[in-house]
Design a protein around this motif. Structure first.
Motif, PDB file in Angstrom:
ATOM      1  N   ALA A 158       3.566 -15.416  -3.580  1.00  0.00           N
ATOM      2  CA  ALA A 158       3.024 -14.320  -2.779  1.00  0.00           C
ATOM      3  C   ALA A 158       2.514 -13.206  -3.684  1.00  0.00           C
ATOM      4  O   ALA A 158       1.469 -12.599  -3.419  1.00  0.00           O
ATOM      5  CB  ALA A 158       4.090 -13.790  -1.833  1.00  0.00           C
ATOM      6  N   ALA A 159       3.241 -12.942  -4.768  1.00  0.00           N
ATOM      7  CA  ALA A 159       2.813 -11.890  -5.693  1.00  0.00           C
ATOM      8  C   ALA A 159       1.482 -12.223  -6.359  1.00  0.00           C
ATOM      9  O   ALA A 159       0.691 -11.328  -6.658  1.00  0.00           O
ATOM     10  CB  ALA A 159       3.891 -11.673  -6.752  1.00  0.00           C
ATOM     11  N   ASP A 160       1.240 -13.511  -6.572  1.00  0.00           N
ATOM     12  CA  ASP A 160      -0.019 -13.914  -7.215  1.00  0.00           C
ATOM     13  C   ASP A 160      -1.234 -13.538  -6.374  1.00  0.00           C
ATOM     14  O   ASP A 160      -2.348 -13.474  -6.906  1.00  0.00           O
ATOM     15  CB  ASP A 160      -0.021 -15.427  -7.469  1.00  0.00           C
ATOM     16  CG  ASP A 160       0.945 -15.836  -8.574  1.00  0.00           C
ATOM     17  OD1 ASP A 160       1.345 -14.948  -9.362  1.00  0.00           O
ATOM     18  OD2 ASP A 160       1.310 -17.021  -8.629  1.00  0.00           O
ATOM     19  N   MET A 161      -1.035 -13.317  -5.080  1.00  0.00           N
ATOM     20  CA  MET A 161      -2.157 -13.013  -4.196  1.00  0.00           C
ATOM     21  C   MET A 161      -2.277 -11.526  -3.880  1.00  0.00           C
ATOM     22  O   MET A 161      -3.104 -11.129  -3.087  1.00  0.00           O
ATOM     23  CB  MET A 161      -2.018 -13.814  -2.894  1.00  0.00           C
ATOM     24  CG  MET A 161      -2.078 -15.324  -3.106  1.00  0.00           C
ATOM     25  SD  MET A 161      -2.021 -16.273  -1.561  1.00  0.00           S
ATOM     26  CE  MET A 161      -0.295 -16.050  -1.113  1.00  0.00           C
ATOM     27  N   VAL A 162      -1.411 -10.699  -4.497  1.00  0.00           N
ATOM     28  CA  VAL A 162      -1.427  -9.261  -4.231  1.00  0.00           C
ATOM     29  C   VAL A 162      -2.417  -8.579  -5.167  1.00  0.00           C
ATOM     30  O   VAL A 162      -2.329  -8.744  -6.381  1.00  0.00           O
ATOM     31  CB  VAL A 162      -0.022  -8.657  -4.428  1.00  0.00           C
ATOM     32  CG1 VAL A 162      -0.081  -7.134  -4.376  1.00  0.00           C
ATOM     33  CG2 VAL A 162       0.932  -9.185  -3.381  1.00  0.00           C
ATOM     34  N   PRO A 163      -3.381  -7.835  -4.634  1.00  0.00           N
ATOM     35  CA  PRO A 163      -4.284  -7.074  -5.498  1.00  0.00           C
ATOM     36  C   PRO A 163      -3.518  -5.947  -6.188  1.00  0.00           C
ATOM     37  O   PRO A 163      -2.790  -5.193  -5.550  1.00  0.00           O
ATOM     38  CB  PRO A 163      -5.341  -6.526  -4.531  1.00  0.00           C
ATOM     39  CG  PRO A 163      -4.658  -6.503  -3.204  1.00  0.00           C
ATOM     40  CD  PRO A 163      -3.690  -7.640  -3.207  1.00  0.00           C
ATOM     41  N   VAL A 164      -3.638  -5.876  -7.515  1.00  0.00           N
ATOM     42  CA  VAL A 164      -2.886  -4.882  -8.279  1.00  0.00           C
ATOM     43  C   VAL A 164      -3.680  -3.578  -8.309  1.00  0.00           C
ATOM     44  O   VAL A 164      -4.530  -3.356  -9.171  1.00  0.00           O
ATOM     45  CB  VAL A 164      -2.606  -5.389  -9.705  1.00  0.00           C
ATOM     46  CG1 VAL A 164      -1.769  -4.368 -10.474  1.00  0.00           C
ATOM     47  CG2 VAL A 164      -1.892  -6.731  -9.648  1.00  0.00           C
ATOM     48  N   ARG A 165      -3.398  -2.723  -7.348  1.00  0.00           N
ATOM     49  CA  ARG A 165      -3.978  -1.376  -7.306  1.00  0.00           C
ATOM     50  C   ARG A 165      -2.869  -0.406  -6.955  1.00  0.00           C
ATOM     51  O   ARG A 165      -2.266  -0.515  -5.883  1.00  0.00           O
ATOM     52  CB  ARG A 165      -5.097  -1.281  -6.262  1.00  0.00           C
ATOM     53  CG  ARG A 165      -6.364  -2.016  -6.641  1.00  0.00           C
ATOM     54  CD  ARG A 165      -7.536  -1.563  -5.761  1.00  0.00           C
ATOM     55  NE  ARG A 165      -7.308  -1.893  -4.365  1.00  0.00           N
ATOM     56  CZ  ARG A 165      -7.705  -3.030  -3.798  1.00  0.00           C
ATOM     57  NH1 ARG A 165      -8.328  -3.944  -4.523  1.00  0.00           N
ATOM     58  NH2 ARG A 165      -7.472  -3.242  -2.511  1.00  0.00           N
ATOM     59  N   ARG A 166      -2.563   0.498  -7.887  1.00  0.00           N
ATOM     60  CA  ARG A 166      -1.538   1.520  -7.721  1.00  0.00           C
ATOM     61  C   ARG A 166      -0.121   0.953  -7.667  1.00  0.00           C
ATOM     62  O   ARG A 166       0.830   1.667  -7.367  1.00  0.00           O
ATOM     63  CB  ARG A 166      -1.815   2.384  -6.479  1.00  0.00           C
ATOM     64  CG  ARG A 166      -3.124   3.164  -6.573  1.00  0.00           C
ATOM     65  CD  ARG A 166      -3.301   4.079  -5.366  1.00  0.00           C
ATOM     66  NE  ARG A 166      -3.492   3.316  -4.150  1.00  0.00           N
ATOM     67  CZ  ARG A 166      -4.686   2.866  -3.738  1.00  0.00           C
ATOM     68  NH1 ARG A 166      -5.775   3.101  -4.441  1.00  0.00           N
ATOM     69  NH2 ARG A 166      -4.788   2.180  -2.612  1.00  0.00           N
ATOM     70  N   VAL A 167       0.038  -0.344  -7.903  1.00  0.00           N
ATOM     71  CA  VAL A 167       1.375  -0.926  -7.996  1.00  0.00           C
ATOM     72  C   VAL A 167       1.453  -1.776  -9.259  1.00  0.00           C
ATOM     73  O   VAL A 167       0.431  -2.199  -9.817  1.00  0.00           O
ATOM     74  CB  VAL A 167       1.721  -1.800  -6.764  1.00  0.00           C
ATOM     75  CG1 VAL A 167       1.775  -0.948  -5.503  1.00  0.00           C
ATOM     76  CG2 VAL A 167       0.757  -2.960  -6.621  1.00  0.00           C
ATOM     77  N   ALA A 168       2.670  -2.018  -9.705  1.00  0.00           N
ATOM     78  CA  ALA A 168       2.916  -2.912 -10.840  1.00  0.00           C
ATOM     79  C   ALA A 168       3.785  -4.068 -10.358  1.00  0.00           C
ATOM     80  O   ALA A 168       4.725  -3.867  -9.564  1.00  0.00           O
ATOM     81  CB  ALA A 168       3.603  -2.150 -11.970  1.00  0.00           C
TER      82      ALA A 168
ATOM     83  N   ALA B  37       0.831  -1.211   0.000  1.00  0.00           N
ATOM     84  CA  ALA B  37       0.000   0.000   0.000  1.00  0.00           C
ATOM     85  C   ALA B  37       0.861   1.255   0.000  1.00  0.00           C
ATOM     86  O   ALA B  37       0.578   2.230  -0.718  1.00  0.00           O
ATOM     87  CB  ALA B  37      -0.932  -0.007   1.200  1.00  0.00           C
ATOM     88  N   GLU B  38       1.938   1.260   0.762  1.00  0.00           N
ATOM     89  CA  GLU B  38       2.803   2.431   0.839  1.00  0.00           C
ATOM     90  C   GLU B  38       3.596   2.626  -0.446  1.00  0.00           C
ATOM     91  O   GLU B  38       3.861   3.764  -0.858  1.00  0.00           O
ATOM     92  CB  GLU B  38       3.739   2.302   2.039  1.00  0.00           C
ATOM     93  CG  GLU B  38       2.998   2.424   3.378  1.00  0.00           C
ATOM     94  CD  GLU B  38       3.904   2.167   4.568  1.00  0.00           C
ATOM     95  OE1 GLU B  38       5.123   1.989   4.355  1.00  0.00           O
ATOM     96  OE2 GLU B  38       3.390   2.147   5.695  1.00  0.00           O
ATOM     97  N   ILE B  39       3.984   1.524  -1.102  1.00  0.00           N
ATOM     98  CA  ILE B  39       4.676   1.660  -2.394  1.00  0.00           C
ATOM     99  C   ILE B  39       3.744   2.307  -3.424  1.00  0.00           C
ATOM    100  O   ILE B  39       4.167   3.114  -4.249  1.00  0.00           O
ATOM    101  CB  ILE B  39       5.175   0.288  -2.888  1.00  0.00           C
ATOM    102  CG1 ILE B  39       6.355  -0.183  -2.027  1.00  0.00           C
ATOM    103  CG2 ILE B  39       5.584   0.337  -4.359  1.00  0.00           C
ATOM    104  CD1 ILE B  39       6.853  -1.572  -2.354  1.00  0.00           C
TER     105      ILE B  39
END
Length: 289
Positions: free
Chosen positions: A243-253, A227-229
């Motif tokens: 772990a990346a597969d479970m990260v919601p892609v909002r405001r990050v790439a 979130a901070e990134i």
């Protein structure tokens, strides 16, 4: 009292005579008579009325017959379960795990059920390896580890590391990110004590790319750091693929890190794997893309 005595007792009761019981058991008749007589002496009761041509159960024999059948059934069940364990079709496997294995772990467990019961223990890296050495764990997943004293490492998966960037950063438009392109961007990385193999892998790769990473704000947890990134000053971090597969892609790439892969291995005791471990190895290798 011996199991074979109960087996002879049940055979005589079923067949109605010692001769037919001996034929069914494929032994000589005197052996059947002697063992049943020994059982009667040990129990202190007569099991058969031998006064007529056809052998009949006494009241005591009739009462004890169901108990004898139950004990024989239990013995058969013990042998069957032991055989299943020996061939890997049944048993319990104690497996060390860690965060970030993602859906692969769930698929492995699904493939093993119901043949093998798996008891998971999530432990820090060093404790996982120690538990395998002491026998508390049968195996443990470890990442980015080339050697472990007294243990054998069996590679099962190899995955790219994933860079997390602000979605508005110029590198976010690339299909993959080179480490050298990140030299001027602050790195948010958990302390080495939290994950020594990943920390060492990344720091070594950065130095081979010609730079020392710029320390960024502290890595707290995945959710808050991501979130901070996405909302704060430009920075980056690294995640395992699962772990990346479970990260919601909002405001990050999320972009693969070019040229850097991490190997997941199973740490096991040296020597040929037993049946349960062979089943586990087959299951994990079936998850390889």
């Amino acid at each position: 009292m011996e199991i074979r005595q109960l087996r002879y007792f049940v055979a005589v009761a079923d067949e109605g005579g010692f001769a037919r019981a001996a034929e069914r058991l494929q032994i000589v008749q005197p052996a059947v008579s002697q063992q049943v007589a020994r059982l009667e002496r040990e129990l202190g009761v007569r099991l058969f009325d031998r006064s007529s041509r056809r052998i009949r159960l006494t009241g005591a024999g009739d009462r004890l017959l169901p108990e004898a059948r139950a004990l024989l059934a239990a013995e058969e069940r013990i042998h069957r379960i032991a055989a299943d364990i020996a061939t890997g079709r049944d048993g319990v496997l104690h497996l060390g795990t860690s965060q970030g294995l993602g859906d692969r772990l769930g698929q492995v467990l699904q493939e093993l059920a119901p043949r093998l019961q798996v008891r998971l223990r999530a432990l820090p890296h060093d404790e996982r390896l120690t538990a395998v050495r002491t026998g508390e764990l049968d195996a443990a997943f470890v990442r980015a580890v080339d050697e472990a004293h007294g243990l054998e490492l069996l590679p099962v998966w190899s995955d790219p590391l994933v860079v997390v960037l602000p979605a508005v950063h110029s590198l976010a438009g690339k299909p993959a990110v080179d480490l050298a392109d990140l030299a001027d961007l602050p790195l948010r990385l958990a302390p080495r004590a939290h994950n020594p193999p990943l920390h060492d892998l990344l720091m070594t790769a950065c130095r081979e790319a010609g730079f020392e990473p710029r320390p960024g704000p502290a890595f707290t947890n995945i959710q808050d750091t991501i979130a901070e990134i996405g909302t704060g000053p430009a920075s980056w971090t690294i995640l395992y693929q699962a772990a990346a597969d479970m990260v919601p892609v909002r405001r990050v790439a999320l972009r693969p890190l070019a040229g850097v892969r991490v190997t997941t291995s199973l740490a096991v005791s040296p020597g040929p794997p037993g049946p349960a471990l062979r089943l586990l190895l087959d299951a994990v290798r079936n998850q390889t893309p």
